[in-house]
Design a protein around this motif. Sequence first.
Motif, PDB file in Angstrom:
ATOM      1  N   ARG A   6       4.424 -33.037  15.549  1.00 59.21           N
ATOM      2  CA  ARG A   6       5.562 -33.801  16.083  1.00 59.21           C
ATOM      3  C   ARG A   6       6.887 -33.149  15.678  1.00 59.21           C
ATOM      4  NH1 ARG A   6       2.622 -39.163  14.694  1.00 59.21           N
ATOM      5  NH2 ARG A   6       3.107 -38.433  12.636  1.00 59.21           N
ATOM      6  N   ARG A   7       6.952 -32.696  14.431  1.00 62.53           N
ATOM      7  CA  ARG A   7       8.172 -32.042  13.944  1.00 62.53           C
ATOM      8  C   ARG A   7       8.450 -30.773  14.746  1.00 62.53           C
ATOM      9  NH1 ARG A   7       7.749 -31.105   7.782  1.00 62.53           N
ATOM     10  NH2 ARG A   7       5.907 -32.073   8.545  1.00 62.53           N
ATOM     11  N   THR A   8       7.410 -29.987  15.010  1.00 60.01           N
ATOM     12  CA  THR A   8       7.548 -28.757  15.789  1.00 60.01           C
ATOM     13  C   THR A   8       8.002 -29.077  17.214  1.00 60.01           C
ATOM     14  OG1 THR A   8       5.860 -27.676  14.458  1.00 60.01           O
ATOM     15  CG2 THR A   8       6.341 -26.689  16.581  1.00 60.01           C
ATOM     16  N   GLU A   9       7.432 -30.116  17.794  1.00 60.95           N
ATOM     17  CA  GLU A   9       7.832 -30.521  19.145  1.00 60.95           C
ATOM     18  C   GLU A   9       9.290 -30.970  19.177  1.00 60.95           C
ATOM     19  OE1 GLU A   9       5.092 -33.452  20.542  1.00 60.95           O
ATOM     20  OE2 GLU A   9       3.447 -32.022  20.680  1.00 60.95           O
ATOM     21  N   HIS A  39      19.087 -32.109   9.627  1.00 60.97           N
ATOM     22  CA  HIS A  39      19.331 -33.546   9.767  1.00 60.97           C
ATOM     23  C   HIS A  39      20.840 -33.761   9.741  1.00 60.97           C
ATOM     24  CE1 HIS A  39      15.136 -33.485   8.417  1.00 60.97           C
ATOM     25  NE2 HIS A  39      15.033 -34.582   9.145  1.00 60.97           N
ATOM     26  N   VAL A  40      21.390 -34.290  10.806  1.00 61.17           N
ATOM     27  CA  VAL A  40      22.838 -34.489  10.904  1.00 61.17           C
ATOM     28  C   VAL A  40      23.294 -35.428   9.790  1.00 61.17           C
ATOM     29  CG1 VAL A  40      24.719 -35.292  12.370  1.00 61.17           C
ATOM     30  CG2 VAL A  40      22.857 -33.965  13.360  1.00 61.17           C
ATOM     31  N   PRO A  48      17.269 -40.627   8.813  1.00 64.02           N
ATOM     32  CA  PRO A  48      15.847 -40.612   9.160  1.00 64.02           C
ATOM     33  C   PRO A  48      15.403 -39.278   9.751  1.00 64.02           C
ATOM     34  CG  PRO A  48      17.083 -41.719  10.883  1.00 64.02           C
ATOM     35  CD  PRO A  48      18.070 -41.381   9.793  1.00 64.02           C
ATOM     36  N   SER A  49      14.112 -39.040   9.721  1.00 68.73           N
ATOM     37  CA  SER A  49      13.534 -37.864  10.391  1.00 68.73           C
ATOM     38  C   SER A  49      13.153 -38.272  11.806  1.00 68.73           C
ATOM     39  CB  SER A  49      12.304 -37.354   9.623  1.00 68.73           C
ATOM     40  OG  SER A  49      12.705 -36.682   8.474  1.00 68.73           O
ATOM     41  N   TRP A  50      14.149 -38.571  12.587  1.00 69.54           N
ATOM     42  CA  TRP A  50      13.986 -38.942  13.997  1.00 69.54           C
ATOM     43  C   TRP A  50      14.646 -37.860  14.831  1.00 69.54           C
ATOM     44  CZ3 TRP A  50      16.425 -44.505  13.744  1.00 69.54           C
ATOM     45  CH2 TRP A  50      15.604 -45.351  12.992  1.00 69.54           C
ATOM     46  N   VAL A  92      25.687 -36.775  19.109  1.00 68.72           N
ATOM     47  CA  VAL A  92      24.531 -36.936  18.215  1.00 68.72           C
ATOM     48  C   VAL A  92      24.711 -38.168  17.337  1.00 68.72           C
ATOM     49  CG1 VAL A  92      23.259 -35.912  16.277  1.00 68.72           C
ATOM     50  CG2 VAL A  92      23.924 -34.499  18.217  1.00 68.72           C
ATOM     51  N   LEU A  93      25.898 -38.344  16.784  1.00 66.13           N
ATOM     52  CA  LEU A  93      26.159 -39.511  15.939  1.00 66.13           C
ATOM     53  C   LEU A  93      26.027 -40.805  16.735  1.00 66.13           C
ATOM     54  CD1 LEU A  93      29.179 -38.195  13.821  1.00 66.13           C
ATOM     55  CD2 LEU A  93      26.773 -38.369  13.118  1.00 66.13           C
ATOM     56  N   ASP A  94      26.529 -40.822  17.962  1.00 63.34           N
ATOM     57  CA  ASP A  94      26.405 -42.005  18.817  1.00 63.34           C
ATOM     58  C   ASP A  94      24.943 -42.295  19.142  1.00 63.34           C
ATOM     59  OD1 ASP A  94      29.159 -42.224  18.819  1.00 63.34           O
ATOM     60  OD2 ASP A  94      29.414 -41.383  20.835  1.00 63.34           O
ATOM     61  N   ARG A  95      24.197 -41.235  19.456  1.00 64.50           N
ATOM     62  CA  ARG A  95      22.778 -41.388  19.792  1.00 64.50           C
ATOM     63  C   ARG A  95      21.997 -41.933  18.589  1.00 64.50           C
ATOM     64  NH1 ARG A  95      21.434 -36.004  21.336  1.00 64.50           N
ATOM     65  NH2 ARG A  95      20.442 -35.717  19.336  1.00 64.50           N
ATOM     66  N   LEU A  96      22.314 -41.451  17.400  1.00 64.13           N
ATOM     67  CA  LEU A  96      21.642 -41.942  16.197  1.00 64.13           C
ATOM     68  C   LEU A  96      22.007 -43.396  15.937  1.00 64.13           C
ATOM     69  CD1 LEU A  96      19.892 -41.635  13.709  1.00 64.13           C
ATOM     70  CD2 LEU A  96      21.870 -40.608  12.539  1.00 64.13           C
ATOM     71  N   ASP A  97      23.257 -43.749  16.103  1.00 66.37           N
ATOM     72  CA  ASP A  97      23.684 -45.135  15.890  1.00 66.37           C
ATOM     73  C   ASP A  97      22.941 -46.069  16.844  1.00 66.37           C
ATOM     74  OD1 ASP A  97      25.235 -47.014  14.481  1.00 66.37           O
ATOM     75  OD2 ASP A  97      26.736 -47.055  16.076  1.00 66.37           O
ATOM     76  N   ALA A  98      22.802 -45.658  18.090  1.00 69.85           N
ATOM     77  CA  ALA A  98      22.079 -46.477  19.068  1.00 69.85           C
ATOM     78  C   ALA A  98      20.602 -46.586  18.693  1.00 69.85           C
ATOM     79  CB  ALA A  98      22.229 -45.880  20.470  1.00 69.85           C
ATOM     80  N   ALA A  99      20.003 -45.502  18.214  1.00 66.81           N
ATOM     81  CA  ALA A  99      18.587 -45.527  17.816  1.00 66.81           C
ATOM     82  C   ALA A  99      18.374 -46.449  16.621  1.00 66.81           C
ATOM     83  CB  ALA A  99      18.110 -44.116  17.492  1.00 66.81           C
ATOM     84  N   ILE A 100      19.307 -46.451  15.689  1.00 69.37           N
ATOM     85  CA  ILE A 100      19.191 -47.347  14.533  1.00 69.37           C
ATOM     86  C   ILE A 100      19.288 -48.797  14.987  1.00 69.37           C
ATOM     87  CG2 ILE A 100      20.366 -48.121  12.429  1.00 69.37           C
ATOM     88  CD1 ILE A 100      20.962 -45.163  11.849  1.00 69.37           C
ATOM     89  N   ASP A 101      20.161 -49.082  15.943  1.00 71.93           N
ATOM     90  CA  ASP A 101      20.261 -50.440  16.472  1.00 71.93           C
ATOM     91  C   ASP A 101      18.944 -50.887  17.098  1.00 71.93           C
ATOM     92  OD1 ASP A 101      22.867 -50.784  15.632  1.00 71.93           O
ATOM     93  OD2 ASP A 101      23.743 -50.295  17.583  1.00 71.93           O
ATOM     94  N   VAL A 102      18.260 -49.964  17.769  1.00 75.21           N
ATOM     95  CA  VAL A 102      16.990 -50.298  18.429  1.00 75.21           C
ATOM     96  C   VAL A 102      15.854 -50.432  17.417  1.00 75.21           C
ATOM     97  CG1 VAL A 102      15.205 -49.401  19.992  1.00 75.21           C
ATOM     98  CG2 VAL A 102      17.610 -49.268  20.640  1.00 75.21           C
TER      99      VAL A 102
END
Length: 124
Positions: A6-9, A39-40, A48-50, A92-102
Amino acid sequence: MRQHERRTERLDAAVLAQGGRCFWCGQAFGRLVAPTVDHVVPRAKGGPSWAENEVAACRRCNGERGQRSPVEWLEECVRRGWPADAAALAAVLDRLDAAIDVHGGQRRARPYLRSQRRRLARTR
């Protein structure tokens, strides 16, 4: 699927999305310049490692950045004359913030992420 696969992908997807170039310095990946996962929001700060928190960076940028904040490293890249992209970092920061909300969680990463978003908005 194993964790390593998964990490490689995720790394392959980041390289593709970035056009085969380092997120920070813009150097093209190739035989001599291998991509690494950066990791940003650093793992030490609760990042996270997302996929939403990962970009492809060359070893030089990943190593020299260390635990520096993403905005601090962006400013250093600009100082060095590299084509660092503040808009791409904001995305990237916006995308991460949205992912954390989800997904929830990430108690340590939330305040750090929000402070980086504010700092980036002031520098742009």
